[in-house]
Design an enzyme around this catalytic site. Structure first.
Site, mmCIF file in Angstrom:
data_model
loop_
_atom_site.group_PDB
_atom_site.id
_atom_site.type_symbol
_atom_site.label_atom_id
_atom_site.label_comp_id
_atom_site.label_asym_id
_atom_site.label_seq_id
_atom_site.Cartn_x
_atom_site.Cartn_y
_atom_site.Cartn_z
ATOM 1 N N ASP A 19 0.817 -1.223 0.000
ATOM 2 C CA ASP A 19 0.000 0.000 0.000
ATOM 3 C C ASP A 19 0.849 1.271 0.000
ATOM 4 O OD1 ASP A 19 -2.247 -1.713 0.268
ATOM 5 O OD2 ASP A 19 -1.837 -1.842 2.415
ATOM 6 N N GLN B 110 2.361 -6.012 -2.951
ATOM 7 C CA GLN B 110 2.731 -6.034 -1.524
ATOM 8 C C GLN B 110 4.054 -5.281 -1.279
ATOM 9 O OE1 GLN B 110 1.752 -9.538 -2.742
ATOM 10 N NE2 GLN B 110 -0.285 -8.738 -2.459
ATOM 11 N N LYS C 4 2.026 2.043 -5.169
ATOM 12 C CA LYS C 4 2.766 1.560 -6.352
ATOM 13 C C LYS C 4 1.964 1.780 -7.629
ATOM 14 C CE LYS C 4 3.112 -2.530 -4.399
ATOM 15 N NZ LYS C 4 2.772 -2.246 -3.006
ATOM 16 N N GLY D 84 -4.583 -4.918 -4.070
ATOM 17 C CA GLY D 84 -5.619 -4.047 -4.628
ATOM 18 C C GLY D 84 -4.988 -2.827 -5.254
ATOM 19 N N HIS D 85 -5.364 -2.495 -6.461
ATOM 20 C CA HIS D 85 -4.892 -1.222 -6.999
ATOM 21 C C HIS D 85 -6.009 -0.541 -7.778
ATOM 22 C CE1 HIS D 85 -3.307 -4.581 -9.487
ATOM 23 N NE2 HIS D 85 -3.904 -3.929 -10.448
HETATM 24 P P1 IMP Z 1 -2.121 -12.863 2.433
HETATM 25 O O1 IMP Z 1 -1.231 -12.302 1.378
HETATM 26 O O2 IMP Z 1 -3.588 -12.715 2.114
HETATM 27 O O3 IMP Z 1 -1.758 -14.268 2.789
HETATM 28 O O4 IMP Z 1 -1.902 -12.003 3.771
HETATM 29 C C1 IMP Z 1 -0.684 -12.051 4.481
HETATM 30 C C2 IMP Z 1 -0.316 -10.697 5.048
HETATM 31 O O5 IMP Z 1 0.017 -9.824 3.982
HETATM 32 C C3 IMP Z 1 -1.440 -10.000 5.822
HETATM 33 O O6 IMP Z 1 -0.869 -9.237 6.863
HETATM 34 C C4 IMP Z 1 -2.056 -9.093 4.778
HETATM 35 O O7 IMP Z 1 -2.737 -8.008 5.371
HETATM 36 C C5 IMP Z 1 -0.813 -8.660 4.031
HETATM 37 N N1 IMP Z 1 -1.097 -8.261 2.642
HETATM 38 C C6 IMP Z 1 -1.386 -9.063 1.592
HETATM 39 N N2 IMP Z 1 -1.557 -8.348 0.473
HETATM 40 C C7 IMP Z 1 -1.375 -7.068 0.805
HETATM 41 C C8 IMP Z 1 -1.397 -5.840 0.048
HETATM 42 O O8 IMP Z 1 -1.609 -5.806 -1.168
HETATM 43 N N3 IMP Z 1 -1.141 -4.720 0.769
HETATM 44 C C9 IMP Z 1 -0.853 -4.733 2.100
HETATM 45 N N4 IMP Z 1 -0.813 -5.835 2.835
HETATM 46 C C10 IMP Z 1 -1.071 -7.005 2.196
#
Ligand code: IMP
Length: 454
Positions: free
Chosen positions: A12, A234, A15, A39-40
């Site tokens: 977040d 991420q 990007k 999410g973008h």
């Molecule tokens: P997962 O990727 O759904 O397995 O989540 C694992 C961790 O990564 C959690 O703390 C999520 O909140 C974080 N996370 C996953 N995708 C994003 C993203 O696009 N932005 C910020 N945090 C993310």
């Protein structure tokens, strides 16, 4: 030539705005890891598009690739593509046949495991996005995954499902002790139902010519002189290897992931530019330590609220309010070293305008010692006390006008802040984000035009 965009912090960082901007100069935009957990938002021609899987370049007539390092939920993919088509676009999305498929049972397992962890006293709940990301990568590493290429061959798909699904069902029933018979979760563990749905998905992928040998495809495009933008999702601190394990995602957002997750050689990726995207403060969605978190007292909480509201710090995928902290240089140094940043883009500097105070964490104190990078274990990281340097704040200004006038129009205190952090991580500032709109990014260097990428 290639440009790789990497999140420097916890995801977040904004990007999307840079991928969007520099994607305009690319021919191909490639995602190399993650799935629909990212999410973008892309704004094009006054229209807003919220995407979680389709690479944002695909909204702009570029070829968007989901590389082999991605995990793909075809339901999300088709729903995003159909939505874009309904709105008059014709996105060109190709998917690596080596990419892994998120199946319905992966999402169910993600949810169950998080529930179990939430009840565990050790506080290991990750706060995942619930998209089945972890369980899918688990199956990839466990060599029981289903790949996109398998969807094109009904026989192979049946074999894969017949092997994996009973194991998954046993995990749910025997290990977690849940009864799924007759519940809405049952179909997710039914080989015939899954086979029927995913054969159809394979047919659609084949009919629309959407699958590729990613490495081969990108090799040819690169040889032909096309420009490739790698779009990291991420961020570094939630990288499975380099992040604060176990509060991480299950892939490698760091720049090395661009090579592994696409089949483009490391020398090719390394010959190009690697731009670290930085948010001028920190936000975190999900659990895990955050040494600079603004949650110590009422004053800090009020500052966090102000930043959260102004910066719209609520998850794009989950809607959860994000935790807020001051910029953390040890995290940034770690990110710059792991990915080898050649440049930086610093976003959201407008959000910090008008604050009562402004701090940057320059190092940590841990067990009486001062350290300048992130400790390797999360437990030690959680015990770190930030060492702060206070910066002059800057006033609200007309950011749209500043963006139009360029870098020198930024308030002096803002420039001081940016120059300090660029010097600390030894990378030049390529861009500064002063607002959410496309025009509100000040560009100092276009990485596709810089000498390093020629
Ligand atoms: P997962 O990727 O759904 O397995 O989540 C694992 C961790 O990564 C959690 O703390 C999520 O909140 C974080 N996370 C996953 N995708 C994003 C993203 O696009 N932005 C910020 N945090 C993310």
């Amino acid at each position: 030539m290639t440009v790789t965009i990497v999140g420097s912090q916890l995801g977040d960082e904004g990007k999307g705005a840079l991928v969007d901007r520099w994607g305009g100069d690319a021919d191909v935009v490639v995602r190399y890891q993650g799935g629909d957990n990212a999410g973008h938002t892309v704004v094009e021609g006054g229209e807003e598009y919220k995407l979680s899987l389709v690479p944002s370049g695909a909204v702009r007539d570029k070829v968007g690739i989901l590389g082999n390092g991605c995990v793909v939920n075809p339901r999300t993919l088709f729903s995003e593509i159909d939505d874009l088509r309904d709105r008059g676009l014709e996105p060109d999305v190709r998917i690596a046949r080596r990419a892994h498929v998120i199946l319905p049972y992966h999402r169910v397992l993600d949810g169950i495991e998080e529930e179990v962890k939430a009840d565990d006293e050790s506080g290991v709940e990750v706060g995942t996005t619930g998209r089945g990301i972890g369980p899918t990568y688990e199956d990839k590493a466990g060599r029981r995954g289903v790949r996109i290429g398998d969807l094109l061959d009904p026989e192979v798909l049946r074999e894969r499902l017949a092997y994996a699904v009973p194991q998954k069902r046993a995990v749910v029933e025997d290990i977690y002790g849940l009864d799924i018979e007759g519940t809405d979760r049952e179909d997710a563990f039914d080989v015939d139902a899954l086979h029927e749905e995913f054969v159809e998905i394979g047919e659609r992928l084949a009919d629309e010519g959407m699958t590729v040998n990613c490495s081969d495809y990108l090799y040819r495009r690169h040889e032909a002189g096309d420009r490739i933008l790698f779009e990291g999702a991420q961020g570094t601190s939630i990288d499975i290897d380099h992040g604060n394990y176990p509060f991480v995602t299950s892939s490698n957002p760091t720049a090395g992931g661009a090579a592994v997750g696409s089949g483009v050689g490391v020398t090719t990726v390394g010959d190009g530019e690697v731009v670290g995207i930085v948010k001028a403060y920190l936000s975190r969605v999900g659990s895990g330590p955050l040494p600079t978190e603004l949650d110590g007292d009422e004053r800090e909480e009020a500052l966090a609220d102000e930043i959260r509201e102004k910066g719209g710090e609520f998850g794009t995928v989950t809607g959860r309010p994000r935790r807020i902290g001051w910029l953390d240089l040890p995290m940034l140094r770690h990110a710059a070293r792991v990915s080898g940043f050649t440049g930086l883009a610093v976003n959201h500097v407008d959000v910090l305008a008008g604050l009562e105070e402004l701090q940057v964490c320059t190092g940590y104190e841990l067990d009486g010692e001062e350290i300048d990078t992130v400790p390797t274990t999360t437990e030690r990281w959680a015990r770190c006390d930030p060492v702060y340097r206070e910066f002059d704040t800057w006033e609200e200004v007309d950011w749209t006008a500043v963006a139009a006038d360029g870098y020198d129009a930024l308030p002096e205190a803002t420039r001081e802040y940016l120059e300090f952090l660029a010097a600390e991580v030894d990378a030049d500032v390529y861009a500064v984000g002063v607002g959410p709109d496309r025009e509100e990014t000040i560009e100092l260097v276009n990485p596709f035009e810089s000498s390093a990428s020629e």
